[in-house]
Write an enzyme that holds these catalytic residues in place. Structure first.
Site, PDB file in Angstrom:
ATOM      1  CB  ALA A   1       5.494   3.340   7.168  1.00  0.00           C
TER       2      ALA A   1
ATOM      3  CB  ALA B   1      -0.920   0.012   1.216  1.00  0.00           C
ATOM      4  CG  PHE B   2      -0.599   5.414   0.015  1.00  0.00           C
ATOM      5  CD1 PHE B   2      -1.892   4.986   0.245  1.00  0.00           C
ATOM      6  CD2 PHE B   2      -0.107   6.467   0.780  1.00  0.00           C
ATOM      7  CE1 PHE B   2      -2.682   5.591   1.202  1.00  0.00           C
ATOM      8  CE2 PHE B   2      -0.892   7.081   1.744  1.00  0.00           C
ATOM      9  CZ  PHE B   2      -2.185   6.626   1.962  1.00  0.00           C
ATOM     10  CE  LYS B   3      -2.833   4.607   5.358  1.00  0.00           C
ATOM     11  NZ  LYS B   3      -3.782   4.056   4.363  1.00  0.00           N
ATOM     12  CG  ASP B   4       4.805  -0.302   2.211  1.00  0.00           C
ATOM     13  OD1 ASP B   4       4.799  -0.614   3.421  1.00  0.00           O
ATOM     14  OD2 ASP B   4       4.395  -1.060   1.317  1.00  0.00           O
TER      15      ASP B   4
END
Ligand SMILES: *Cc1c(COP(=O)(O)O)cnc(C)c1O
Length: 433
Positions: free
Chosen positions: A111, A105-108
């Site tokens: 994060a 997901a883009f949240k990588d």
């Protein structure tokens, strides 16, 4: 670089403090004092820069001397380690694939960058850093993998019981080492409320070095602006009006796009695509902001009833509805339509899109009806295999699961069940850290 709180624009902190604290004491959100413009030659020659070089130019300009260039380069080399390619659906519709990282997901992006930058600012500190994160689905997995085994850090993930998919849950609960998961008998908003309350609790903060990893942390927002430039570069069209379409929940991703625009990227317009949790689209239409409890949808990473980054959006537009609604159009897409969108994209373009991307696709089609000349870049925020059940049912075909996700199915879940009450949560933290 200095940052102020959206609730107090006259008192400032440095970048390190803003990143370590996550939230200002007054419960506002940190905002950079200025968004310096990138040079015209950089904007006009994006094609000459690699993705990492773009990340370096953007963060160097924004941070302005806060982190030495060599250290910044290292942070970027360790965090921006996978591509963000665009795929063409037709000559006006593009998909920006943001799911090539470890948690799909883009949240990588946010994060991993945050883990590196926190560990940079944490150097030489004896007391370990405890990172609290509330997740509605994808944040937890990205943060867990971003921080896994990062020295001096412990991560506590709160997620709503029964409201994330099996594989999402495995992403949060199977890593071990410095990562713990709390399963909350409530909604995402309850998880978020527990985290917010922890930051306001004197006893907790005197005993534990707490910080946040939600999209409220400015260190997560900054790297999300990089791929707007990267997408623009790949499209390489400086003549057509370019609209970015952002499937939104807590509105961090779109805020990062607004920052890219402020720093000089010539984005014509934004589309805020939401599911039935349509608080921001409703505001953009009417000027009335009415947060309410979230409802569950197919695109569950966007099930947010009180989007935390809305305060930053308001700040960016001088708290003026008129300015915001001129730059952003909001659309709400229900689950039935979302399924039809997944089907349409598959049948028309032979592309498998996930439910969040499908919400974006449909929102763009709606916007395109009244703005036929614009080109749209739809942010595909997760890999379709993360939502395998709903996607396979709609396209009536098996889809491939990338190996990094498939291996999770057999791993054993380890989590602690807690209620939505603050005191037991506080006790657990004090006992464990
Ligand atoms: C988190 C998430 C979103 C929403 O992003 P925000 O920055 O919270 O608006 C959309 N899609 C997916 C797949 C997500 O994980």
């Amino acid at each position: 670089m200095r940052l102020y709180s959206t609730k107090n624009t006259s008192s400032f902190v440095g970048l390190g403090e803003a990143i370590m604290k996550g939230l200002p004491n007054d419960n506002g959100l940190f905002m950079p004092e200025h968004f310096p413009k990138l040079s015209e030659s950089f904007i006009n020659n994006l094609k000459d820069y690699s993705f990492q070089e773009i990340a370096f130019e953007v963060s160097k300009t924004l941070f302005q001397g806060t982190i030495p260039e060599n250290d910044l380069k290292e942070i970027i080399e360790k965090s921006i380690t996978f591509p963000a390619p665009i795929q063409t659906l037709d000559n006006q519709t593009y998909v920006l694939e943001l799911f090539h990282g470890p948690s799909l997901a883009f949240k990588d992006f946010g994060a991993r960058f945050m883990a590196q930058i926190m560990s940079y600012f944490n150097r030489g500190n004896e007391k370990e850093l405890v990172i609290l994160v509330a997740t509605s689905g994808d944040t937890g997995g990205a943060v867990a993998s971003g921080f896994l085994k990062t020295p001096g850090t412990k991560v506590v993930i709160l997620y709503p019981k029964g409201k994330v998919s099996m594989l999402q849950e495995k992403q949060l609960t199977t890593l071990g080492h410095n990562i713990s998961a709390l399963e909350v008998e409530g909604t995402f908003d309850d998880c978020q409320a527990l985290v917010k309350q922890a930051f306001l609790d004197d006893k907790l903060n005197s005993q534990i070095r707490l910080t946040s990893a939600n999209s409220i942390n400015i260190a997560r927002l900054v790297p999300q602006s990089f791929y707007y430039f990267e997408a623009f570069k790949q499209l390489n069209d400086y003549k057509s009006p370019i609209t970015f379409v952002v499937p939104s929940g807590n509105y961090g991703n779109i805020t990062a796009g607004l920052i890219a625009q402020k720093m000089g990227l010539p984005i014509a317009h934004f589309v805020a695509a939401s599911n039935a949790n349509d608080i921001v689209p409703h505001y953009l239409c009417t000027g009335n902001y009415n947060p309410r409890p979230s409802v569950r949808t197919l695109s569950n990473a966007m099930d947010v009833g009180n989007p935390s980054n809305f305060a930053r959006m308001q700040d960016l537009f001088g708290f003026t509805w008129n300015n915001m609604s001129k730059n952003i159009s909001g659309y709400s897409i229900n689950d039935e339509a979302t399924k039809l969108g997944i089907k349409e994209v598959f049948e028309k373009y032979n592309y498998i899109i996930d439910p969040h991307g499908a919400v974006g696709y449909l929102a763009f089609k709606a916007y395109q009806k009244i703005n036929p000349d614009t080109k749209g870049i739809i942010l595909e925020t997760a890999h379709p295999s993360k939502f395998i059940d709903s996607v396979e049912e709609v396209i009536n075909q098996k889809i491939d699961i990338p190996e990094r996700l498939a291996i999770l199915a057999d791993k054993k879940k380890e989590s602690v069940l807690i209620s939505t009450k603050f005191d037991p949560f506080k006790k657990w933290l004090l006992e464990n850290y």
